[in-house]
Design a protein around this motif. Structure first.
Motif, PDB file in Angstrom:
ATOM      1  N   GLY A 224       0.859  -1.068   0.078  1.00 59.90           N
ATOM      2  CA  GLY A 224      -0.001  -0.109  -0.074  1.00 59.90           C
ATOM      3  C   GLY A 224       0.928   1.344  -0.061  1.00 59.90           C
ATOM      4  N   ALA A 225       1.736   1.090   0.774  1.00 59.99           N
ATOM      5  CA  ALA A 225       2.880   2.325   0.843  1.00 59.99           C
ATOM      6  C   ALA A 225       4.044   1.397   1.251  1.00 59.99           C
ATOM      7  N   GLY A 226       5.276   2.054   0.705  1.00 63.44           N
ATOM      8  CA  GLY A 226       6.442   1.051   1.057  1.00 63.44           C
ATOM      9  C   GLY A 226       6.914   1.177   2.591  1.00 63.44           C
ATOM     10  N   VAL A 227       7.490   2.080   3.011  1.00 65.57           N
ATOM     11  CA  VAL A 227       8.300   2.218   4.152  1.00 65.57           C
ATOM     12  C   VAL A 227       7.874   3.623   4.937  1.00 65.57           C
ATOM     13  N   ALA A 228       7.370   3.617   6.408  1.00 70.09           N
ATOM     14  CA  ALA A 228       7.092   4.735   6.794  1.00 70.09           C
ATOM     15  C   ALA A 228       7.870   4.830   8.175  1.00 70.09           C
ATOM     16  N   VAL A 229       8.707   5.756   8.355  1.00 70.30           N
ATOM     17  CA  VAL A 229       9.550   6.055   9.248  1.00 70.30           C
ATOM     18  C   VAL A 229       9.275   7.255  10.095  1.00 70.30           C
ATOM     19  N   MET A 230       8.725   7.147  11.350  1.00 65.61           N
ATOM     20  CA  MET A 230       8.193   8.322  11.870  1.00 65.61           C
ATOM     21  C   MET A 230       8.573   8.568  13.616  1.00 65.61           C
ATOM     22  N   PHE A 231       8.816   9.439  13.777  1.00 68.96           N
ATOM     23  CA  PHE A 231       8.958  10.113  15.429  1.00 68.96           C
ATOM     24  C   PHE A 231      10.439   9.368  15.762  1.00 68.96           C
ATOM     25  N   THR A 232      11.251   9.323  14.970  1.00 67.98           N
ATOM     26  CA  THR A 232      12.395   8.298  15.192  1.00 67.98           C
ATOM     27  C   THR A 232      13.842   9.422  14.958  1.00 67.98           C
ATOM     28  N   LYS A 233      14.903   9.028  15.304  1.00 67.65           N
ATOM     29  CA  LYS A 233      16.067   9.517  15.141  1.00 67.65           C
ATOM     30  C   LYS A 233      17.362   8.369  15.078  1.00 67.65           C
ATOM     31  N   VAL A 235      18.650   6.561  12.259  1.00 69.54           N
ATOM     32  CA  VAL A 235      18.259   5.544  11.520  1.00 69.54           C
ATOM     33  C   VAL A 235      19.101   5.472  10.351  1.00 69.54           C
ATOM     34  N   LYS A 236      19.630   4.183  10.093  1.00 71.39           N
ATOM     35  CA  LYS A 236      20.592   3.888   8.855  1.00 71.39           C
ATOM     36  C   LYS A 236      19.484   3.173   7.809  1.00 71.39           C
ATOM     37  N   MET A 237      19.394   3.912   6.709  1.00 71.74           N
ATOM     38  CA  MET A 237      18.588   3.196   5.696  1.00 71.74           C
ATOM     39  C   MET A 237      19.555   3.006   4.413  1.00 71.74           C
ATOM     40  N   PHE A 238      20.147   1.773   4.188  1.00 70.02           N
ATOM     41  CA  PHE A 238      21.207   1.501   3.188  1.00 70.02           C
ATOM     42  C   PHE A 238      20.599   0.443   2.260  1.00 70.02           C
ATOM     43  N   ASN A 239      21.122   0.804   0.981  1.00 74.02           N
ATOM     44  CA  ASN A 239      20.843  -0.481   0.154  1.00 74.02           C
ATOM     45  C   ASN A 239      19.556  -1.226  -0.250  1.00 74.02           C
ATOM     46  N   ASN A 240      18.521  -0.331   0.042  1.00 74.73           N
ATOM     47  CA  ASN A 240      17.108  -1.086   0.016  1.00 74.73           C
ATOM     48  C   ASN A 240      16.483  -0.796  -1.295  1.00 74.73           C
ATOM     49  N   TYR A 241      15.547  -1.414  -1.837  1.00 75.45           N
ATOM     50  CA  TYR A 241      14.919  -1.249  -3.099  1.00 75.45           C
ATOM     51  C   TYR A 241      13.414  -1.079  -2.837  1.00 75.45           C
ATOM     52  N   PHE A 242      12.957   0.074  -3.273  1.00 76.69           N
ATOM     53  CA  PHE A 242      11.650   0.402  -3.471  1.00 76.69           C
ATOM     54  C   PHE A 242      10.942   0.519  -4.693  1.00 76.69           C
ATOM     55  N   GLU A 243       9.881  -0.505  -4.720  1.00 74.30           N
ATOM     56  CA  GLU A 243       9.514  -0.498  -6.140  1.00 74.30           C
ATOM     57  C   GLU A 243       7.838  -0.773  -6.130  1.00 74.30           C
ATOM     58  N   GLU A 244       7.342   0.028  -6.989  1.00 71.65           N
ATOM     59  CA  GLU A 244       5.834  -0.125  -7.409  1.00 71.65           C
ATOM     60  C   GLU A 244       5.020  -0.095  -6.285  1.00 71.65           C
ATOM     61  N   ASN A 245       5.271   0.778  -5.460  1.00 74.56           N
ATOM     62  CA  ASN A 245       4.135   1.159  -4.320  1.00 74.56           C
ATOM     63  C   ASN A 245       3.472   2.519  -4.853  1.00 74.56           C
ATOM     64  N   TRP A 246       2.193   2.132  -5.464  1.00 75.00           N
ATOM     65  CA  TRP A 246       1.181   3.085  -5.827  1.00 75.00           C
ATOM     66  C   TRP A 246       0.093   3.334  -5.318  1.00 75.00           C
ATOM     67  N   GLY A 247      -0.352   4.582  -5.461  1.00 72.80           N
ATOM     68  CA  GLY A 247      -1.803   4.788  -4.934  1.00 72.80           C
ATOM     69  C   GLY A 247      -1.479   6.468  -4.546  1.00 72.80           C
ATOM     70  N   ASP A 248      -2.651   6.943  -4.402  1.00 75.57           N
ATOM     71  CA  ASP A 248      -3.097   8.377  -3.883  1.00 75.57           C
ATOM     72  C   ASP A 248      -2.143   8.896  -3.140  1.00 75.57           C
ATOM     73  N   SER A 249      -1.955   7.983  -1.984  1.00 73.20           N
ATOM     74  CA  SER A 249      -0.973   8.543  -0.791  1.00 73.20           C
ATOM     75  C   SER A 249       0.026   7.703  -0.655  1.00 73.20           C
ATOM     76  N   ALA A 250       0.612   6.964  -1.627  1.00 75.10           N
ATOM     77  CA  ALA A 250       1.533   6.126  -1.512  1.00 75.10           C
ATOM     78  C   ALA A 250       3.022   6.540  -1.515  1.00 75.10           C
ATOM     79  N   TYR A 251       4.001   6.055  -1.324  1.00 71.56           N
ATOM     80  CA  TYR A 251       5.321   6.372  -1.571  1.00 71.56           C
ATOM     81  C   TYR A 251       6.301   5.013  -1.311  1.00 71.56           C
TER      82      TYR A 251
END
Length: 409
Positions: A224-233, A235-251
């Motif tokens: 529905g949406a790829g990844v949500a990172v909220m209210f956090t500090k 964080v290391k986000m390395f070498n991930n693959y985000f594909e075809e997360n589609w929709g009106d409120s998607a990312y």
């Protein structure tokens, strides 16, 4: 002397350990009977078969191992496996059909306030929650296949759900069909590595109030949406693959109220928005590929002191979007395929700054129905005019040193 005592205790436990076999042609035919006979350090080896024993509780430090994937069936009534001892290993089972309930959150496998638990090489099919770590430390969740068939997020739990835990390792799992593939809340100093989270209803990965974590080399596809990172500090986000997360409120990646984090070496491909940022501070975004997204990035006016450097922006409908005129973030030495400048001194950097925020992107942000005019001659003319004499787009939304060639990422 203290160390010698520990070594003696370890070896004495090992020497007295037993293997209790469970199966239709074995003396012990019931898992619950075997667990009642087991002592700390023993192995309960369950042979192939279908076991319908309700809620199975492990409250001893044992190895609980399946041979040829015996089936633990919750019959849509029970939490299947409850772990209430430290240092338990669960391996080699197919766990199916847990109970469904919105208040108790029944699971295929749940760890209750225990440490050093290993859950690996299992298949979880058609459960409400898959694996749930509640207030655990130093636990490992590895190489499990977790499948559910949820249609609405209110009617299904998360694939891997971790709450108020520390130093977890979530490695090499495949998760689909759940509300969130992986969910972290109040989880610190933990690693999410080499997982595939696809076709989940809400998020592939959901972080809440979880500091000092890393997620590395994961695939988040068609959620529905790829990844949500909220209210956090931190964080290391390395070498991930985000594909075809589609929709009106998607990312691909949604960042809300996070700070002091790093997003490096990821690929954002065919998402409605590659990265959507709200209230983020001091995020370093480097060596990522943004390709064929609706918006490569949406950086709202509440974002401050973020640095976007040495990224490739290729084939996106819009490179940037924003909802304000004040820009307090830095863009530097990125490759933009829409850049039409020149490089007279041949240093690889464009001699003319690039404004990644197009006039049409500003118009669409204020009036989404303007997308009906996409690729029209009038809009092309407006964007060309804006590049020559910027009047509506913010002056400081700018890359002063755009690259002439894409980075070999």
């Amino acid at each position: 002397m203290k160390n010698i005592a520990y070594i003696f205790l370890f070896f004495s436990t090992f020497l007295h350990a037993h293997v209790i076999e469970v199966g239709t042609n074995k003396p012990v035919k019931s898992i619950k009977k075997a667990l009642s006979l087991a002592k700390d350090g023993d192995t309960v080896l369950v042979h192939k078969g279908i076991y319908k024993e309700g809620n199975i509780i492990i409250d001893k430090k044992i190895v609980f191992m399946g041979k040829n994937f015996p089936i633990l069936d919750g019959q849509k009534k029970y939490e299947v496996l409850s772990i209430k001892a430290d240092s338990v290993v669960v391996q080699g089972f197919k766990v199916i059909r847990s109970g469904y309930a919105s208040l108790e959150d029944p699971c295929a496998i749940k760890v209750y306030n225990k440490n050093n638990v290993v859950i690996q090489n299992n298949v979880l099919d058609d459960n409400f929650f898959g694996i749930y770590i509640q207030n655990g430390r130093d636990c490992l969740i590895k190489n499990n296949k977790i499948v559910a068939y949820g249609k609405e997020e209110q009617q299904i739990g998360n694939g891997i759900h971790c709450w108020k835990s520390n130093n977890l390792q979530v490695i090499g799992n495949s998760i689909s069909g759940h509300r969130d593939g992986i969910y972290f809340e109040f989880v610190t100093n933990s690693v999410i590595w080499r997982n595939i989270s696809a076709n989940n209803i809400r998020y592939g990965l959901h972080f809440m109030f979880s500091n000092d974590d890393a997620y590395i080399s994961n695939v988040f596809k068609n959620n529905g949406a790829g990844v949500a990172v909220m209210f956090t500090k931190n964080v290391k986000m390395f070498n991930n693959y985000f594909e075809e997360n589609w929709g009106d409120s998607a990312y691909g990646l949604f960042l809300k109220e996070i700070s002091d984090s790093h997003i490096i070496g990821n690929k954002f491909y065919k998402n409605t928005s590659g990265i959507h940022m709200e209230g983020t501070n001091r995020i370093w975004i480097e060596k990522n590929i943004f390709e064929a997204n609706g918006w490569a990035m949406k950086i709202q006016a509440s974002c401050v002191d973020n640095e976007i450097v040495r990224n490739n922006f290729i084939g996106n409908t819009f490179d940037m979007g924003t909802n304000g005129s004040l820009v307090l973030n830095k863009f530097d030495t990125n490759y933009w395929d829409k850049y039409e400048g020149y490089d007279l001194n041949k240093d690889g950097l464009g001699d003319v700054p690039y404004h990644p925020l197009s006039l049409f992107a500003v118009l669409v942000e204020k009036n989404p129905s303007a997308m009906l005019l996409f690729r029209s001659f009038m809009i092309t003319l407006l964007d060309k005019s804006e590049k020559v004499l910027p009047s509506i787009t913010p002056d400081n939304f700018i890359d002063n040193s755009p690259l002439m060639h894409s980075l070999p990422l």
